[in-house]
Scaffold this motif. Structure first.
Motif, PDB file in Angstrom:
ATOM      1  N   ILE A   1       0.745  -1.120  -0.065  1.00 12.44           N
ATOM      2  CA  ILE A   1       0.000   0.184   0.012  1.00 12.44           C
ATOM      3  C   ILE A   1       0.879   1.140  -0.002  1.00 12.44           C
ATOM      4  CG2 ILE A   1      -1.625   1.416   1.516  1.00 12.44           C
ATOM      5  CD1 ILE A   1      -2.771  -1.247   2.431  1.00 12.44           C
ATOM      6  N   VAL A   2       0.689   2.251  -0.782  1.00 15.49           N
ATOM      7  CA  VAL A   2       1.100   3.684  -0.581  1.00 15.49           C
ATOM      8  C   VAL A   2       0.116   4.624  -0.004  1.00 15.49           C
ATOM      9  CG1 VAL A   2       0.956   3.931  -3.110  1.00 15.49           C
ATOM     10  CG2 VAL A   2       2.516   5.520  -1.762  1.00 15.49           C
ATOM     11  N   THR A   3       0.400   5.327   0.836  1.00 19.80           N
ATOM     12  CA  THR A   3      -0.383   6.192   1.424  1.00 19.80           C
ATOM     13  C   THR A   3       0.092   7.653   1.326  1.00 19.80           C
ATOM     14  OG1 THR A   3      -2.171   6.532   2.993  1.00 19.80           O
ATOM     15  CG2 THR A   3      -0.228   5.971   3.708  1.00 19.80           C
ATOM     16  N   PHE A   4      -0.684   8.763   1.311  1.00 16.29           N
ATOM     17  CA  PHE A   4      -0.028  10.041   1.272  1.00 16.29           C
ATOM     18  C   PHE A   4      -0.156  10.878   2.755  1.00 16.29           C
ATOM     19  CE2 PHE A   4      -2.101   9.346  -2.694  1.00 16.29           C
ATOM     20  CZ  PHE A   4      -0.991   8.820  -3.636  1.00 16.29           C
ATOM     21  N   PRO A   5       1.086  11.520   2.927  1.00 21.46           N
ATOM     22  CA  PRO A   5       1.163  12.390   4.120  1.00 21.46           C
ATOM     23  C   PRO A   5       0.332  13.656   4.109  1.00 21.46           C
ATOM     24  CG  PRO A   5       3.115  12.484   3.096  1.00 21.46           C
ATOM     25  CD  PRO A   5       2.288  11.595   2.176  1.00 21.46           C
ATOM     26  N   VAL A   6      -0.753  13.604   3.980  1.00 20.33           N
ATOM     27  CA  VAL A   6      -1.827  14.673   3.859  1.00 20.33           C
ATOM     28  C   VAL A   6      -2.436  15.309   5.320  1.00 20.33           C
ATOM     29  CG1 VAL A   6      -2.409  14.135   1.552  1.00 20.33           C
ATOM     30  CG2 VAL A   6      -3.830  13.437   3.379  1.00 20.33           C
ATOM     31  N   ASN A   7      -2.864  16.501   5.458  1.00 19.04           N
ATOM     32  CA  ASN A   7      -3.474  17.094   6.425  1.00 19.04           C
ATOM     33  C   ASN A   7      -4.686  16.114   6.840  1.00 19.04           C
ATOM     34  OD1 ASN A   7      -5.002  18.582   8.384  1.00 19.04           O
ATOM     35  ND2 ASN A   7      -5.253  20.250   7.175  1.00 19.04           N
ATOM     36  N   PRO A   8      -4.559  15.456   8.111  1.00 15.09           N
ATOM     37  CA  PRO A   8      -5.709  14.676   8.591  1.00 15.09           C
ATOM     38  C   PRO A   8      -7.113  15.344   8.432  1.00 15.09           C
ATOM     39  CG  PRO A   8      -4.305  14.937  10.209  1.00 15.09           C
ATOM     40  CD  PRO A   8      -3.622  15.771   9.139  1.00 15.09           C
ATOM     41  N   ALA A   9      -7.377  16.459   8.780  1.00 16.93           N
ATOM     42  CA  ALA A   9      -8.395  17.310   8.510  1.00 16.93           C
ATOM     43  C   ALA A   9      -9.098  17.387   7.463  1.00 16.93           C
ATOM     44  CB  ALA A   9      -8.210  18.564   9.622  1.00 16.93           C
ATOM     45  N   PHE A  10      -8.021  17.128   6.499  1.00 23.42           N
ATOM     46  CA  PHE A  10      -8.606  17.539   5.100  1.00 23.42           C
ATOM     47  C   PHE A  10      -7.736  16.454   4.158  1.00 23.42           C
ATOM     48  CE2 PHE A  10      -9.402  19.432   0.918  1.00 23.42           C
ATOM     49  CZ  PHE A  10     -10.550  19.792   0.989  1.00 23.42           C
ATOM     50  N   ALA A  11      -8.333  15.338   4.167  1.00 21.79           N
ATOM     51  CA  ALA A  11      -7.187  14.079   3.554  1.00 21.79           C
ATOM     52  C   ALA A  11      -7.744  13.901   2.084  1.00 21.79           C
ATOM     53  CB  ALA A  11      -7.469  12.739   4.553  1.00 21.79           C
ATOM     54  N   SER A  12      -8.517  14.582   1.438  1.00 17.63           N
ATOM     55  CA  SER A  12      -9.229  14.064   0.314  1.00 17.63           C
ATOM     56  C   SER A  12      -8.163  14.508  -0.831  1.00 17.63           C
ATOM     57  CB  SER A  12     -10.630  14.589  -0.070  1.00 17.63           C
ATOM     58  OG  SER A  12     -10.845  14.537  -1.295  1.00 17.63           O
ATOM     59  N   LEU A  13      -7.676  13.740  -1.898  1.00 17.54           N
ATOM     60  CA  LEU A  13      -6.956  13.991  -2.814  1.00 17.54           C
ATOM     61  C   LEU A  13      -7.771  13.552  -4.156  1.00 17.54           C
ATOM     62  CD1 LEU A  13      -3.354  12.990  -2.252  1.00 17.54           C
ATOM     63  CD2 LEU A  13      -4.223  15.185  -2.339  1.00 17.54           C
ATOM     64  N   ASN A  14      -7.829  14.357  -5.121  1.00 11.64           N
ATOM     65  CA  ASN A  14      -8.511  14.096  -6.223  1.00 11.64           C
ATOM     66  C   ASN A  14      -7.636  13.326  -7.118  1.00 11.64           C
ATOM     67  OD1 ASN A  14      -7.057  15.457  -8.450  1.00 11.64           O
ATOM     68  ND2 ASN A  14      -8.323  17.225  -8.090  1.00 11.64           N
ATOM     69  N   ILE A  15      -8.189  12.219  -7.912  1.00 12.99           N
ATOM     70  CA  ILE A  15      -7.505  11.237  -8.755  1.00 12.99           C
ATOM     71  C   ILE A  15      -5.963  11.777  -9.384  1.00 12.99           C
ATOM     72  CG2 ILE A  15      -8.796  11.205 -10.533  1.00 12.99           C
ATOM     73  CD1 ILE A  15      -8.440   8.261 -10.851  1.00 12.99           C
ATOM     74  N   ALA A  16      -6.515  12.987 -10.141  1.00  4.92           N
ATOM     75  CA  ALA A  16      -5.207  13.565 -10.957  1.00  4.92           C
ATOM     76  C   ALA A  16      -4.000  13.961  -9.893  1.00  4.92           C
ATOM     77  CB  ALA A  16      -5.544  14.738 -11.728  1.00  4.92           C
ATOM     78  N   GLN A  17      -4.679  14.429  -8.721  1.00  7.67           N
ATOM     79  CA  GLN A  17      -3.542  15.032  -7.813  1.00  7.67           C
ATOM     80  C   GLN A  17      -2.680  13.967  -7.410  1.00  7.67           C
ATOM     81  OE1 GLN A  17      -6.293  16.821  -5.083  1.00  7.67           O
ATOM     82  NE2 GLN A  17      -5.341  18.862  -5.530  1.00  7.67           N
ATOM     83  N   ALA A  18      -3.330  12.571  -7.053  1.00  7.42           N
ATOM     84  CA  ALA A  18      -2.670  11.825  -6.435  1.00  7.42           C
ATOM     85  C   ALA A  18      -1.700  11.102  -7.611  1.00  7.42           C
ATOM     86  CB  ALA A  18      -3.803  10.420  -6.090  1.00  7.42           C
ATOM     87  N   VAL A  19      -2.265  10.829  -8.667  1.00  8.41           N
ATOM     88  CA  VAL A  19      -1.275  10.455 -10.037  1.00  8.41           C
ATOM     89  C   VAL A  19      -0.085  11.302 -10.032  1.00  8.41           C
ATOM     90  CG1 VAL A  19      -1.195   9.984 -12.368  1.00  8.41           C
ATOM     91  CG2 VAL A  19      -3.056   9.217 -11.151  1.00  8.41           C
ATOM     92  N   LEU A  20      -0.524  12.569  -9.967  1.00 12.11           N
ATOM     93  CA  LEU A  20       0.849  13.773 -10.357  1.00 12.11           C
ATOM     94  C   LEU A  20       1.839  13.362  -9.010  1.00 12.11           C
ATOM     95  CD1 LEU A  20       1.526  16.435 -11.649  1.00 12.11           C
ATOM     96  CD2 LEU A  20       0.533  17.697  -9.765  1.00 12.11           C
ATOM     97  N   LEU A  21       1.206  13.409  -7.548  1.00  7.89           N
ATOM     98  CA  LEU A  21       2.176  13.099  -6.681  1.00  7.89           C
ATOM     99  C   LEU A  21       3.029  11.961  -6.980  1.00  7.89           C
ATOM    100  CD1 LEU A  21       1.019  13.417  -3.062  1.00  7.89           C
ATOM    101  CD2 LEU A  21       2.969  11.973  -3.805  1.00  7.89           C
ATOM    102  N   MET A  22       2.447  10.759  -7.433  1.00 11.70           N
ATOM    103  CA  MET A  22       3.365   9.578  -7.445  1.00 11.70           C
ATOM    104  C   MET A  22       4.266   9.777  -8.703  1.00 11.70           C
ATOM    105  SD  MET A  22       3.144   7.470  -5.208  1.00 11.70           S
ATOM    106  CE  MET A  22       4.052   6.184  -5.894  1.00 11.70           C
ATOM    107  N   SER A  23       3.856  10.376  -9.645  1.00 10.89           N
ATOM    108  CA  SER A  23       4.607  10.433 -11.003  1.00 10.89           C
ATOM    109  C   SER A  23       5.835  11.609 -10.955  1.00 10.89           C
ATOM    110  CB  SER A  23       3.646  10.966 -12.174  1.00 10.89           C
ATOM    111  OG  SER A  23       2.477  10.330 -12.345  1.00 10.89           O
TER     112      SER A  23
END
Length: 262
Positions: A143-165
């Motif tokens: 599993i890969v998970t992102f270190p985001v603000n727990p109070a606002f943890a939602s990433l849209n799909i393009a943001q998630a792909v951008l981060l990993m890319s």
């Protein structure tokens, strides 16, 4: 011709990006754009809601046509990863399924190492609204998970792909860890074949106490045979041993062959 050769080299680079049941064509296009920004070119789509090809995706891709044109559609997640040796599942939070959990930097380094060793890898991304199911996460190795603000943890799909890319591209300038002692794990189709075999023979021998608990028990079995990264040869040995034992194991009614697995 030189430009064409360069594009083909880019299309062959790095892990496959697999989108599971994406809803909007625009989101697929923005994913393609993010991939092109950082040198990824292999896009796989599992049952996109609005079908494929999709002109809204092409428009949103902002000239990342090479990614859109090369995208391949699959009917299910298992089929989309069947030929891959190693797969990450992205989640907003760690799941209770005994899989190692990595951050994006560590995950990208692992992908680069496996890519350098000639392995086929991929990253699973879930639906815009609710991500991947537990069963889909179970198909992956880690599993890969992102270190985001727990109070606002939602990433849209393009943001998630951008981060990993982005993290993938960064690893291209770093020394790759040695891989000589790491044998190539079997492609997912071989793992799933063993899981299907276990499902059949265990069901015949009453291992699954109730039908309601069977999906979770199968998920745990899948994790058990996925986590070690067995080679094709090791899976063949394991299946041979189990087949031999099967010949001497009588069939039993459901629920009579194993303790309650919870």
């Amino acid at each position: 011709m030189a430009g064409t050769d360069k594009q083909q080299d880019m299309l062959a680079e790095g892990p496959a990006i697999i989108l599971v049941e994406p809803q909007l064509g625009e989101n697929i296009g923005m994913v393609a754009r993010a991939m092109a920004n950082f040198g990824l070119g292999e896009l796989r789509l599992v049952s996109p809601r609005d079908g494929w090809p999709n002109e809204k995706a092409r428009a949103a891709a902002s000239r990342a046509d090479h990614v859109i044109d090369a995208a391949v559609m699959f009917d299910d997640t298992a089929g989309a990863i069947a030929d891959l040796n190693f797969v990450y599942a992205t989640t907003a939070r760690p799941r209770d399924n005994f899989k190692p959990v990595r951050g994006p930097v560590e995950a990208a380094g692992e992908l680069r190492t496996r890519f350098a060793a000639g392995q086929k890898t991929g990253i699973l991304f879930g639906r815009e609204r609710w991500g991947l199911t537990n069963e889909e996460v179970a198909l992956a190795d880690e599993i890969v998970t992102f270190p985001v603000n727990p109070a606002f943890a939602s990433l849209n799909i393009a943001q998630a792909v951008l981060l990993m890319s982005y993290e993938w591209m960064k690893t291209g300038d770093q020394a790759v860890r040695p891989v000589e002692s790491r044998p190539e794990p079997a492609a997912k189709q071989h793992v799933e074949s063993l899981v299907a075999y276990l499902d059949r023979v265990l069901d015949e021998r009453g291992y699954f106490r109730t039908e309601a608990k069977k999906p979770k028990m199968i998920e745990n079995l899948r994790t058990l045979v996925t986590r070690p990264g067995f080679t094709v040869e090791e899976l063949a040995v394991l299946r041979g041993v189990l087949t031999s034992l099967e010949k001497f194991s009588p069939r039993k009614p459901r629920g009579s062959g194993a303790p309650d697995a919870g």
